[in-house]
Design a protein around this motif. Structure first.
Motif, PDB file in Angstrom:
ATOM      1  N   GLN A  51      19.374  -6.457  15.605  1.00 53.18           N
ATOM      2  CA  GLN A  51      20.125  -7.648  15.211  1.00 53.18           C
ATOM      3  C   GLN A  51      19.214  -8.865  15.112  1.00 53.18           C
ATOM      4  O   GLN A  51      19.433  -9.744  14.273  1.00 53.18           O
ATOM      5  N   TYR A  55      19.384 -10.758  11.585  1.00 56.88           N
ATOM      6  CA  TYR A  55      19.831 -12.144  11.441  1.00 56.88           C
ATOM      7  C   TYR A  55      18.672 -13.127  11.455  1.00 56.88           C
ATOM      8  O   TYR A  55      18.810 -14.264  11.002  1.00 56.88           O
ATOM      9  N   VAL A 259      26.476 -21.650  14.419  1.00 52.28           N
ATOM     10  CA  VAL A 259      25.526 -20.879  15.230  1.00 52.28           C
ATOM     11  C   VAL A 259      26.285 -20.100  16.305  1.00 52.28           C
ATOM     12  O   VAL A 259      26.070 -18.888  16.496  1.00 52.28           O
ATOM     13  N   PHE A 260      27.191 -20.779  16.992  1.00 48.91           N
ATOM     14  CA  PHE A 260      27.936 -20.145  18.072  1.00 48.91           C
ATOM     15  C   PHE A 260      28.941 -19.127  17.545  1.00 48.91           C
ATOM     16  O   PHE A 260      29.135 -18.056  18.146  1.00 48.91           O
ATOM     17  N   ALA A 263      27.059 -15.945  16.434  1.00 49.40           N
ATOM     18  CA  ALA A 263      26.607 -15.263  17.651  1.00 49.40           C
ATOM     19  C   ALA A 263      27.753 -14.477  18.279  1.00 49.40           C
ATOM     20  O   ALA A 263      27.601 -13.307  18.652  1.00 49.40           O
ATOM     21  N   MET A 267      28.042 -10.327  18.607  1.00 51.99           N
ATOM     22  CA  MET A 267      28.138  -9.748  19.952  1.00 51.99           C
ATOM     23  C   MET A 267      29.406  -8.923  20.106  1.00 51.99           C
ATOM     24  O   MET A 267      29.387  -7.820  20.671  1.00 51.99           O
ATOM     25  N   GLY A 383      22.202 -17.507  14.982  1.00 56.69           N
ATOM     26  CA  GLY A 383      22.910 -17.238  16.243  1.00 56.69           C
ATOM     27  C   GLY A 383      23.091 -15.754  16.472  1.00 56.69           C
ATOM     28  O   GLY A 383      23.059 -15.272  17.614  1.00 56.69           O
ATOM     29  N   GLY A 384      23.273 -15.000  15.377  1.00 52.77           N
ATOM     30  CA  GLY A 384      23.415 -13.550  15.479  1.00 52.77           C
ATOM     31  C   GLY A 384      22.124 -12.855  15.853  1.00 52.77           C
ATOM     32  O   GLY A 384      22.135 -11.689  16.263  1.00 52.77           O
ATOM     33  N   LEU A 386      19.790 -14.489  18.039  1.00 51.38           N
ATOM     34  CA  LEU A 386      19.370 -14.972  19.353  1.00 51.38           C
ATOM     35  C   LEU A 386      20.217 -14.448  20.515  1.00 51.38           C
ATOM     36  O   LEU A 386      19.699 -14.108  21.574  1.00 51.38           O
ATOM     37  N   MET A 387      21.531 -14.378  20.309  1.00 47.52           N
ATOM     38  CA  MET A 387      22.423 -14.075  21.428  1.00 47.52           C
ATOM     39  C   MET A 387      22.557 -12.589  21.774  1.00 47.52           C
ATOM     40  O   MET A 387      22.638 -12.241  22.951  1.00 47.52           O
ATOM     41  N   GLN A 391      22.727 -10.718  25.468  1.00 50.69           N
ATOM     42  CA  GLN A 391      23.832  -9.885  25.925  1.00 50.69           C
ATOM     43  C   GLN A 391      23.331  -8.497  26.326  1.00 50.69           C
ATOM     44  O   GLN A 391      23.790  -7.919  27.317  1.00 50.69           O
ATOM     45  N   CYS A 416      31.144 -19.198  23.283  1.00 55.00           N
ATOM     46  CA  CYS A 416      31.027 -19.500  21.849  1.00 55.00           C
ATOM     47  C   CYS A 416      32.364 -19.902  21.245  1.00 55.00           C
ATOM     48  O   CYS A 416      32.447 -20.851  20.452  1.00 55.00           O
TER      49      CYS A 416
END
Length: 432
Positions: A51, A55, A259-260, A263, A267, A383-384, A386-387, A391, A416
């Protein structure tokens, strides 16, 4: 007032088809995280680098894509995006022959260079095909075809890829057999399974090439948003655009909210399989839950498009953000099938978020700044990247204070969705 005028109908249909194309890529890739985790014997955190690569390509190429479009045209951007998409998909052939996880990540990275061009181009182009008053509704309609592509990608993963992975065979107790095999046995299985993963991407690359030929033939009309004067090509003009965008509070906060949101979306969908695995559900069966989630997402997209005729989109964004947060809370606190159902339910409330944040953020952006503004919103897809690794690190803990770590990891999407709900509320107050 017509959502799409007759003169724009053919290009609208052609460009809307692209939404399904990148939806397919997104959602055939999500379950590959779990597949590579087992097959290449990786931690959840390392497997989620799939991911990060996918992303991360958006983050790398969104601004160059916008600058390319400002210099040339929407159609040129679409054609280049499709070419990069096809190249990335076809790179799965050497990646499988080398049996290299890094090469697979690189292939996805190149593939998403193409997706960055497509999203940077297609979203503002759809907004430009008609009156600005119903632009957000028009984008919601076009975006509704994105989950159709996603469903197709999930179906291929569920029916073609995951059931044929020898590495996911289990014993009577539901435990995966692969880690207990000899190295020679693992090597044979790896050769087989990587070919199973490779083939749908190669087929996808061929479809993208066909689509590129169709788009090249279709006449794309010139709209008031789709061409920019040559004076906008200067670096000085770009800097002025950035300053204007940054001073626009609704836009600035919209990028942050996007961004959030992205993400959270990645997730929620990426780790459904790990969540189900904790309940001793095999990957192919777990992917069916992902398909149910996408069906809810699709229903929510059409319902929210209709509701926007009567309810302000920003108000809906706030309500859906709050309800998605409550579902996340259920996925965290409830261990068992009920928690899994809460996790699936999140998808219904995510349905309107991306296009509504996108349309709201660009609502007060001038035509001169539209392409660059769109690029930063596409870049927010980072965001997709980084997060999910974060997780994955939480999931690798196994348990946290006696609670399954995979459940606890959904605290990240919870945060988020709270951010998204706050943006919906703030943007509504600012625009009153």
């Amino acid at each position: 007032m017509k959502l799409v005028e007759k003169k724009y109908l053919v290009p609208f249909v052609a460009i809307t088809a692209l939404f399904a194309l990148w939806g397919f890529a997104n959602d055939i890739t999500n379950p590959m995280v779990a597949a590579f985790q087992t097959l290449m014997e990786l931690s959840a955190a390392k497997a989620s680098l799939i991911q990060f690569a996918f992303y991360g390509g958006y983050a790398t190429m969104a601004i160059p894509a916008a600058l390319f479009i400002r210099k040339y045209s929407y159609k040129s951007g679409i054609l280049l995006g499709l070419a990069l998409y096809a190249i990335g998909a076809l790179l799965f052939i050497p990646a499988a022959s080398r049996q290299s996880f890094t090469f697979f990540c690189f292939s996805l990275y190149i593939l998403t260079f193409g997706l960055a061009f497509l999203e940077t181009t297609a979203n503002p182009f759809i907004l430009s095909l008609g009156d600005k008053e119903n632009a957000t509704r028009r984008l919601n309609l076009a975006q509704a075809f994105n989950p159709m592509g996603s469903l197709a990608g999930m179906a291929v993963a569920s029916m073609v890829v995951l059931p044929n992975l020898l590495s996911d065979k289990r014993d009577a107790a539901g435990n995966i057999i692969f880690p207990m095999l000899t190295e020679a046995e693992k090597a044979n299985i790896r050769l087989h399974d990587l070919a199973v993963i490779r083939d749908p991407y190669v087929a996808l690359g061929i479809v993208v090439i066909i689509m590129m030929i169709i788009i090249a033939i279709v006449k794309v009309p010139t709209t008031k948003n789709s061409t920019l004067s040559t004076t906008l090509n200067s670096k000085l003009s770009t800097l002025h655009s950035i300053r204007r965008l940054w001073s626009n509070r609704v836009y600035r906060e919209g990028v942050f909210a996007q961004v959030f949101y992205v993400a959270a979306q990645i997730m929620v969908w990426t780790f459904i399989i790990q969540y189900a695995d904790n309940l001793r559900i095999d990957k192919a069966t777990a992917q069916n839950y992902n398909i149910i989630a996408m069906c809810l997402f699709l229903c929510g997209r059409f319902l929210s498009t209709w509701l926007m005729k009567y309810v302000d989109g920003r108000r809906l964004l706030t309500v859906f953000g709050i309800l998605a947060a409550f579902c996340s809370l259920g996925a965290i606190l409830i261990v068992g099938k009920a928690g899994l159902y809460c996790l699936i339910g999140i998808s219904f409330f995510m349905s309107l978020m991306f296009p509504t944040i996108y349309g709201t953020a660009l609502e007060k952006v001038s035509l001169d700044d539209a392409s660059l503004g769109a690029a930063f919103l596409v870049m927010a897809i980072v965001g997709g990247a980084l997060m999910p690794p974060l997780q994955g690190m939480i999931i690798d803990c196994g348990t946290i204070c006696g609670h399954p770590a995979v459940n606890v990891s959904y605290a990240l999407p919870l945060i988020c969705f709270i951010v998204v709900a706050i943006y919906g509320s703030h943007s509504r107050k600012i625009n009153v």
